[in-house]
Design an enzyme around this catalytic site. Structure first.
Site, PDB file in Angstrom:
ATOM      1  N   ASP A 438     -27.276   0.900   8.523  1.00 15.21           N
ATOM      2  CA  ASP A 438     -28.765  -0.589   9.658  1.00 15.21           C
ATOM      3  C   ASP A 438     -28.802   0.335  10.041  1.00 15.21           C
ATOM      4  O   ASP A 438     -28.411   1.522  10.343  1.00 15.21           O
ATOM      5  CB  ASP A 438     -27.346  -1.496   9.742  1.00 15.21           C
ATOM      6  CG  ASP A 438     -28.423  -2.632   9.927  1.00 15.21           C
ATOM      7  OD1 ASP A 438     -29.574  -2.138  10.580  1.00 15.21           O
ATOM      8  OD2 ASP A 438     -28.446  -3.930   9.960  1.00 15.21           O
ATOM      9  N   ASP A 502     -35.327  -9.567   8.605  1.00 16.22           N
ATOM     10  CA  ASP A 502     -34.520 -10.110   8.732  1.00 16.22           C
ATOM     11  C   ASP A 502     -35.285 -11.947   8.726  1.00 16.22           C
ATOM     12  O   ASP A 502     -34.360 -12.224   9.083  1.00 16.22           O
ATOM     13  CB  ASP A 502     -33.776  -9.838   9.890  1.00 16.22           C
ATOM     14  CG  ASP A 502     -32.370  -8.861  10.134  1.00 16.22           C
ATOM     15  OD1 ASP A 502     -32.595  -8.181   9.460  1.00 16.22           O
ATOM     16  OD2 ASP A 502     -32.529  -9.073  11.095  1.00 16.22           O
TER      17      ASP A 502
HETATM   18  C1  GLA Z   1     -29.027  -6.074  11.146  1.00 16.99           C
HETATM   19  C2  GLA Z   1     -29.332  -6.186  10.078  1.00 16.99           C
HETATM   20  C3  GLA Z   1     -28.937  -8.130   9.550  1.00 16.99           C
HETATM   21  C4  GLA Z   1     -27.519  -7.673   9.738  1.00 16.99           C
HETATM   22  C5  GLA Z   1     -27.166  -7.412  10.849  1.00 16.99           C
HETATM   23  C6  GLA Z   1     -25.946  -7.158  11.651  1.00 16.99           C
HETATM   24  O1  GLA Z   1     -29.850  -7.016  11.781  1.00 16.99           O
HETATM   25  O2  GLA Z   1     -30.931  -6.263   9.546  1.00 16.99           O
HETATM   26  O3  GLA Z   1     -29.671  -8.080   8.125  1.00 16.99           O
HETATM   27  O4  GLA Z   1     -26.628  -6.310   8.748  1.00 16.99           O
HETATM   28  O5  GLA Z   1     -27.381  -6.125  11.366  1.00 16.99           O
HETATM   29  O6  GLA Z   1     -25.095  -6.761  12.601  1.00 16.99           O
END
Ligand code: GLA
Length: 697
Positions: A438, A502
């Protein structure tokens, strides 16, 4: 004497005119010319007549124009060598590649243009300082290309967190259109644009698609000059002063990609999907894309070993094949305000370590994946306390955070070494098949202890990923950046899929997956079944709708199975089983996407051997008429097909369709009828998604 070189693929021809001591000119990038086509005549007919108020020697901008050519548009290169005039130009043709070397005093640039058999042009630019003094480089185009007169419209994508891939279409403005990204990631708007014929659509019309394979700042330009000519340019971007090439040093621009289609968006995908499968991210082809279970929307930070084991049991019961433990597993990470950088297992959450959970997951027949965010550090972390100067910062006091985190300066070898050691140790210590990588903040400021590092940081990210992949070739990696802010062909050379957004809201996902899928084949696009009501939009959607939309990407689950009703579990299980049955068709076949005459979102995957096809027909809102219009299904052969509406049916339609309806059983329909007349389905209800199976006779 002008020489001509042509590069040919099944769907396109490129023609370049080559004169001694002048950069090659791109004469043509369009539909295939014939063998008999006269390239000198092609050049002749495009010659602009002499008129008032033009230079005496008409400028003939080549594939790397600069101001000294008499070219009045944005130059392909800006550096502190002035005036910049190409003194020498040498080109070489080998198979499908034309390599051009341009020299201007101490500066040498090598442009490599390869036309892949899929029709994708792969353009690289490499700049070298052959002099004795440092050379500051402020701009280096990866690709600068003239646009044909028919390309009067621009197609681009707006985007924001949870709102990625919103298509926009507009007339190319006089002057310049620029999409500049200064966020340090590819950005929610992505790095793709199109130059289109105004009438071009899903299956018709000409367009050129452009993409920059780079995960950092960039500028995408379409410039219309006073004489009506138009050019496209793609380039990485960095703050002035960051890139200074010492004597003998060089700079490689990120690769740019372009493809021509005369069959609308569909033709663009038909070039890029096989190209990416073959050249960029080939691993997805070798191993079936496992059904994921991801813990994030199921539990967020609220878990311990027992809760995760229960989740894993629930996930396996539904048919998941991989269990991905998202954020929250590492030392001190209780919420999203701390601990990034401390990549060791938190003993307070896992008193017995991670292995009992991994063993449990594997015992259930799944493999195990883990979330990491290596480029970041929380001010509240052991790493930050030990190395406060490792983050990007303008000065000691001003360290603006986003999501309470700072960006590590990965242009520094010691920072990369530290991260490599931490991740390598993790992967050696545990049986981990997958990393969700990420990157949850924009990059600002861009200075580190060793000066500006906006561009070099991304080179550092690539170097770290490359090193890790070399050390652990079996570990798959997902590129995620607050959802879809890092989707590009640069990162995909190092990752096996992307997290497209997301939002798991299936209505949003229809759009996001369709347009992310313009370039990316579906198996690279993470698509999870989320909870209802949805956590980002609050929208409630039926399980069948959510599950079927997820089936058309790399399918996964992101909900707590313990909160799903038994009825919905049965539906979800059925969809997962169907996904597994048809996985090869969905992931290796040819995918078509379009909107029907009355607004149904359609996707069709035709198996590689063309023996079967699977379509998703999803209606989001209420149709304007109680009887919906037939949906025309292109992409099939002129053969007869057994056509079945797969179970389970959307519940409302299931009740409404008469017991003796011909749809209750399979029907025999030929490909031409499906293409030209279409199928009328009971689709007028909102939030209904049908799955149609076609078996070729
Ligand atoms: C980001 C990602 C999510 C999740 C969060 C965890 O927002 O896009 O899918 O993994 O971080 O903190």
């Amino acid at each position: 004497m002008t020489a001509y070189e042509r590069l040919d693929a099944a769907t396109t021809t490129l023609v370049l005119a080559l004169n001694p001591d002048a950069p090659p000119r791109l004469l043509y990038f369009g539909a295939p010319l014939t063998r008999a086509s006269d390239l000198a005549a092609l050049d002749d007919v495009q010659d602009a007549p002499r008129r008032e108020s033009t230079p005496d020697v008409a400028p003939a901008p080549g594939i790397f124009p600069v101001a000294a050519d008499g070219f009045a548009g944005a130059p392909a290169l800006s550096c502190d060598l002035s005036p910049l005039r190409w003194r020498q130009c040498v080109w070489r043709r080998e198979a499908d590649t034309l390599t051009t070397t341009l020299s201007a005093e101490v500066l040498r640039i090598t442009l490599t243009w390869r036309l892949d058999a899929t029709g994708v042009l792969v353009a690289d630019a490499h700049l070298e300082n052959a002099g004795l003094k440092p050379l500051q480089v402020d701009h280096l185009a990866s690709l600068s290309a003239p646009l044909p007169a028919w390309a009067a419209e621009i197609g681009a994508f707006a985007g924001d967190w949870s709102r990625e891939a919103q298509p926009r279409r507009f007339t190319a403005p006089p002057g310049a259109w620029r999409q500049a990204n200064r966020t340090g990631r590819t950005g929610f708007q992505g790095a793709t644009f199109l130059a289109c014929e105004p009438a071009a659509g899903d299956f018709t019309g000409r367009m050129l698609a452009f993409h920059l394979g780079w995960s950092g700042d960039h500028a995408l330009d379409v410039e219309t000059l006073a004489d009506g000519t138009r050019r496209a340019m793609l380039a990485a971007a960095w703050p002035p002063g960051e890139i200074v090439l010492g004597p003998g040093e060089s700079l490689a621009a990120p690769t740019a990609y372009a493809a021509f289609s005369q069959t609308g968006f569909d033709g663009v995908s038909r070039c890029f999907h096989p190209f990416i499968r073959e050249n960029i991210s080939p691993r997805a082809r070798r191993t079936p894309r496992r059904v994921h279970f991801n813990s994030w929307e199921a539990v967020y930070f609220d878990f311990d070993e027992t809760r995760l084991m229960t989740l894993a049991q629930g996930a396996a019961d539904l048919g998941a094949e991989r269990f991905v433990l998202d954020d929250g597993w590492f030392l001190g990470r209780r919420d999203d305000r701390r601990a990034l950088g401390d990549w060791s297992v938190d003993p307070s959450r896992f008193p017995r370590g991670l292995d009992p959970l991994i063993d449990h997951v594997k015992g259930l027949g799944m493999d195990f994946g883990l979330w990491v965010e290596p480029e970041m550090v929380s001010p509240d972390s052991a790493l930050y306390r030990a190395h406060p100067d490792w983050c990007l910062h303008d000065d000691a006091d001003a360290r603006p955070t986003m999501r309470q985190q700072l960006w590590l300066d990965l242009s520094r070898a010691e920072v990369r070494d530290h991260l490599f050691d931490a991740l390598d140790a993790l992967l050696r210590a545990h049986d981990i098949a997958y990393l969700k990588w990420d990157c949850n903040r924009a990059r600002f400021p861009s200075a580190g202890a060793n000066g500006i590092a906006a561009h070099r940081v991304i080179e550092g990210v690539y170097a770290l990923l490359d090193r890790l992949r070399a050390a652990h070739p079996q570990v798959e990696i997902e590129s995620c950046a607050s959802g879809g802010a890092r989707i590009d062909l640069g990162v995909l050379q190092r990752a096996d899929r992307v997290w497209a957004s997301d939002t798991t809201d299936a209505i949003e996902r229809l759009r996001i997956q369709r347009w992310t899928g313009l370039l990316l084949p579906p198996e690279l696009i993470g698509a999870h079944v989320g909870p209802s009501p949805n956590h980002t939009t609050g929208r409630r959607l039926p399980m069948m709708f959510r599950a079927r939309v997820a089936m058309f990407g790399h399918m996964g689950l992101e909900l707590d199975p313990g909160r799903v009703t038994e009825r919905d579990k049965a539906r979800l299980r059925a969809c997962i089983a169907q996904y597994k049955t048809h996985r090869a068709t969905l992931h290796r076949g040819r995918r078509h996407a379009w909107t029907s005459d009355d607004g149904v979102a359609c996707q069709l995957s035709v198996a590689h051997d063309r023996a079967e096809a699977l379509a998703l027909l999803a209606r989001t809102g209420v149709a304007s008429h109680a009887v919906s219009s037939p949906v025309r299904i292109p992409g099939l052969d002129d053969a007869r097909y057994v056509v079945s509406l797969l179970d389970p049916w959307p519940s409302l339609a299931g009740r409404r369709i008469a017991e003796d309806s011909p749809w209750r059983g399979p029907r025999m329909i030929d490909g031409a009828t499906l293409r030209e007349a279409g199928l009328r389905l009971p689709l007028s209800d909102p939030e209904t998604a049908w799955l149609i199976h076609f078996r070729r006779l």
